[in-house]
Write a protein that holds these residues in place. Structure first.
Motif, PDB file in Angstrom:
ATOM      1  N   LYS A  76      -7.706  -1.962   3.697  1.00 23.35           N
ATOM      2  CA  LYS A  76      -7.140  -0.816   4.016  1.00 23.35           C
ATOM      3  C   LYS A  76      -5.864  -0.922   4.810  1.00 23.35           C
ATOM      4  CE  LYS A  76      -8.738   3.196   7.157  1.00 23.35           C
ATOM      5  NZ  LYS A  76      -8.024   2.858   8.556  1.00 23.35           N
ATOM      6  N   GLN A 103     -10.026   5.246  -1.244  1.00 27.94           N
ATOM      7  CA  GLN A 103     -10.164   6.578  -2.216  1.00 27.94           C
ATOM      8  C   GLN A 103      -9.110   7.670  -1.960  1.00 27.94           C
ATOM      9  OE1 GLN A 103     -13.869   8.705  -2.247  1.00 27.94           O
ATOM     10  NE2 GLN A 103     -14.218   8.028  -4.288  1.00 27.94           N
ATOM     11  N   ASN A 104      -9.031   7.981  -0.696  1.00 27.34           N
ATOM     12  CA  ASN A 104      -8.180   8.938  -0.114  1.00 27.34           C
ATOM     13  C   ASN A 104      -6.461   8.538  -0.706  1.00 27.34           C
ATOM     14  OD1 ASN A 104     -10.280  10.706   0.461  1.00 27.34           O
ATOM     15  ND2 ASN A 104     -10.002  10.097   2.578  1.00 27.34           N
ATOM     16  N   LYS A 105      -6.405   7.479  -0.702  1.00 28.37           N
ATOM     17  CA  LYS A 105      -4.973   6.844  -0.977  1.00 28.37           C
ATOM     18  C   LYS A 105      -4.696   6.868  -2.399  1.00 28.37           C
ATOM     19  CE  LYS A 105      -2.377   4.786   1.810  1.00 28.37           C
ATOM     20  NZ  LYS A 105      -2.052   3.766   2.733  1.00 28.37           N
ATOM     21  N   GLU A 120     -13.755   4.827   1.503  1.00 29.41           N
ATOM     22  CA  GLU A 120     -13.220   6.251   1.730  1.00 29.41           C
ATOM     23  C   GLU A 120     -11.640   6.449   1.991  1.00 29.41           C
ATOM     24  OE1 GLU A 120     -15.050  10.345   3.627  1.00 29.41           O
ATOM     25  OE2 GLU A 120     -14.759   8.572   4.936  1.00 29.41           O
ATOM     26  N   ALA A 121     -11.108   5.578   2.733  1.00 35.25           N
ATOM     27  CA  ALA A 121      -9.634   5.652   3.148  1.00 35.25           C
ATOM     28  C   ALA A 121      -8.858   5.190   1.842  1.00 35.25           C
ATOM     29  CB  ALA A 121      -9.396   4.841   4.163  1.00 35.25           C
TER      30      ALA A 121
END
Length: 144
Positions: A130, A42-44, A39-40
């Motif tokens: 990450k 993807q957010n980046k 998720e992290a």
């Protein structure tokens, strides 16, 4: 010769040029490390493709039962599986033409290193994607 991870500069170059990350063993449970890391990422701005035969969609993306079922090129295969399953994943990553096989923190496999070398893939082991991305691109990849 003993396996060594690529240098920080090489890892930075890999992440800078990667768009698509297939995540093998991505859980649909939000409290799992694989979910939080994906998720992290993807957010980046990375495209996450979940590889999980027991789910339909994770993080809004269609899941595939195996790497071979993904209908588009993959830059990095990020593996959240125990080390005894990683060689099989590495062989599949080589079959689909992935450039990088990335084993998460705590996971190492000499067999994966050998498979990667034989197929011209870069292997990264025992590192969190990450964490590496956050250290190398604290303001995001497009703002360095």
């Amino acid at each position: 010769m003993a396996f060594e991870n690529p240098s920080r500069d090489e890892i930075k170059n890999i992440l800078q040029n990667a768009n698509t990350i297939a995540v093998v063993g991505l859980s649909e449970k939000p409290d799992r490390t694989s979910y939080m890391v994906s998720e992290a990422m993807q957010n980046k701005g990375y495209r996450i493709i979940p590889v999980n035969p027991n789910a339909d969609h994770i993080l809004g993306e269609k899941c595939y039962p195996s790497l071979k079922d993904i209908p588009e090129p993959v830059d990095i295969v990020n593996v959240f599986r125990r080390s005894e399953y990683c060689a099989e994943v590495a062989r599949e990553a080589a079959e689909i033409g992935a450039k990088v096989i990335w084993l998460q923190l705590g996971i190492r496999s000499d067999e994966v290193a050998q498979i990667a070398e034989e197929h011209g893939m870069t292997a990264i082991m025992d590192r969190c994607i990450k964490v590496e991305d956050s250290v190398l691109f604290p303001n995001g990849r497009n703002n360095h």
